[in-house]
Scaffold this motif. Structure first.
Motif, PDB file in Angstrom:
ATOM      1  N   GLY A 142       0.821  -1.213   0.000  1.00 35.22           N
ATOM      2  CA  GLY A 142       0.000   0.000   0.000  1.00 35.22           C
ATOM      3  C   GLY A 142       0.850   1.256   0.000  1.00 35.22           C
ATOM      4  O   GLY A 142       0.488   2.258   0.596  1.00 35.22           O
ATOM      5  N   ASP A 143       1.982   1.208  -0.702  1.00 36.77           N
ATOM      6  CA  ASP A 143       2.954   2.297  -0.693  1.00 36.77           C
ATOM      7  C   ASP A 143       2.817   3.139  -1.966  1.00 36.77           C
ATOM      8  O   ASP A 143       3.319   2.771  -3.033  1.00 36.77           O
ATOM      9  N   TYR A 144       2.151   4.269  -1.830  1.00 39.79           N
ATOM     10  CA  TYR A 144       1.889   5.140  -2.979  1.00 39.79           C
ATOM     11  C   TYR A 144       3.182   5.649  -3.613  1.00 39.79           C
ATOM     12  O   TYR A 144       3.273   5.719  -4.850  1.00 39.79           O
ATOM     13  N   TRP A 154      -4.854   4.191  -8.079  1.00 36.55           N
ATOM     14  CA  TRP A 154      -4.073   3.347  -7.168  1.00 36.55           C
ATOM     15  C   TRP A 154      -4.150   3.866  -5.739  1.00 36.55           C
ATOM     16  O   TRP A 154      -4.223   3.071  -4.793  1.00 36.55           O
ATOM     17  N   ALA A 155      -4.140   5.177  -5.562  1.00 33.71           N
ATOM     18  CA  ALA A 155      -4.272   5.737  -4.213  1.00 33.71           C
ATOM     19  C   ALA A 155      -5.597   5.307  -3.600  1.00 33.71           C
ATOM     20  O   ALA A 155      -5.652   4.893  -2.430  1.00 33.71           O
ATOM     21  N   LEU A 156      -6.676   5.371  -4.377  1.00 33.58           N
ATOM     22  CA  LEU A 156      -8.003   4.974  -3.898  1.00 33.58           C
ATOM     23  C   LEU A 156      -8.037   3.484  -3.572  1.00 33.58           C
ATOM     24  O   LEU A 156      -8.517   3.076  -2.504  1.00 33.58           O
ATOM     25  N   ILE A 157      -7.526   2.661  -4.469  1.00 29.27           N
ATOM     26  CA  ILE A 157      -7.537   1.212  -4.250  1.00 29.27           C
ATOM     27  C   ILE A 157      -6.714   0.842  -3.021  1.00 29.27           C
ATOM     28  O   ILE A 157      -7.160   0.077  -2.158  1.00 29.27           O
ATOM     29  N   MET A 158      -5.517   1.389  -2.917  1.00 31.55           N
ATOM     30  CA  MET A 158      -4.644   1.031  -1.791  1.00 31.55           C
ATOM     31  C   MET A 158      -5.210   1.523  -0.462  1.00 31.55           C
ATOM     32  O   MET A 158      -5.066   0.846   0.557  1.00 31.55           O
ATOM     33  N   THR A 189      -7.787  -1.161   0.667  1.00 32.95           N
ATOM     34  CA  THR A 189      -7.380  -2.564   0.646  1.00 32.95           C
ATOM     35  C   THR A 189      -6.639  -2.872   1.934  1.00 32.95           C
ATOM     36  O   THR A 189      -5.559  -2.321   2.176  1.00 32.95           O
ATOM     37  N   GLY A 190      -7.231  -3.718   2.766  1.00 31.45           N
ATOM     38  CA  GLY A 190      -6.596  -4.055   4.041  1.00 31.45           C
ATOM     39  C   GLY A 190      -5.375  -4.936   3.866  1.00 31.45           C
ATOM     40  O   GLY A 190      -4.281  -4.612   4.302  1.00 31.45           O
ATOM     41  N   TYR A 191      -5.559  -6.058   3.220  1.00 30.99           N
ATOM     42  CA  TYR A 191      -4.465  -7.010   3.004  1.00 30.99           C
ATOM     43  C   TYR A 191      -4.635  -7.608   1.621  1.00 30.99           C
ATOM     44  O   TYR A 191      -5.743  -8.008   1.242  1.00 30.99           O
ATOM     45  N   ILE A 192      -3.535  -7.656   0.889  1.00 26.08           N
ATOM     46  CA  ILE A 192      -3.555  -8.300  -0.419  1.00 26.08           C
ATOM     47  C   ILE A 192      -2.199  -8.936  -0.663  1.00 26.08           C
ATOM     48  O   ILE A 192      -1.163  -8.377  -0.280  1.00 26.08           O
TER      49      ILE A 192
END
Length: 143
Positions: A24-26, A62-66, A69-72
């Protein structure tokens, strides 16, 4: 530079793309995508989404998705890498595990996506130009 070296470098950038998503690192995600003269040509199709065009629009997605998203976790299979001068294509199956944070139920979902990632080399660096992911529906994958 040899084709094997180029393939290795492209595969490293591809791995960084998935690692950035998992973490989750933008900033890492942003560093993977093409910019400069390629910024307007950056494109992305998330599974079930319409085509996104332009670096800014793609990175906003990607910012919105990450953020949501808790864990992927990705396990990539059937990875095929081809290099054509300053362009490269990686195709693969993304086998995905997701979970919701704070639950006792563990992994809540899994699925498979067939993915195409197109890279360009600019100023000696490989960067992602296009990501296209499509879901693999149960029973439609070749056996």
């Amino acid at each position: 530079m040899s084709n094997a070296v180029d393939r290795g470098q492209v595969e490293e950038v591809n791995a960084e793309f998935y690692a950035a998503f998992e973490e989750g690192d933008y900033d890492r995600m942003s560093a993977v995508w093409a910019d400069g003269p390629y910024a307007s040509g950056v494109s992305c199709v998330h599974p079930g989404w319409a085509m996104l065009r332009g670096r800014d629009e793609v990175l906003r997605s990607w910012a919105l998705i990450m953020a949501n998203t808790g864990y992927i976790q990705f396990v990539l299979t059937d990875v095929q890498t081809s290099v054509y001068g300053d362009q490269a294509v990686i195709t693969c199956n993304e086998n995905i595990l997701t979970a919701e944070e704070g639950t006792d139920s563990g992994f809540l979902a899994g699925g498979s996506i067939v993915s195409t990632n197109v890279f360009v080399r600019y100023d000696g660096e490989w960067r992602l130009l296009l990501h296209h992911g499509s879901p693999i529906l149960n029973g439609t994958e070749e056996e």
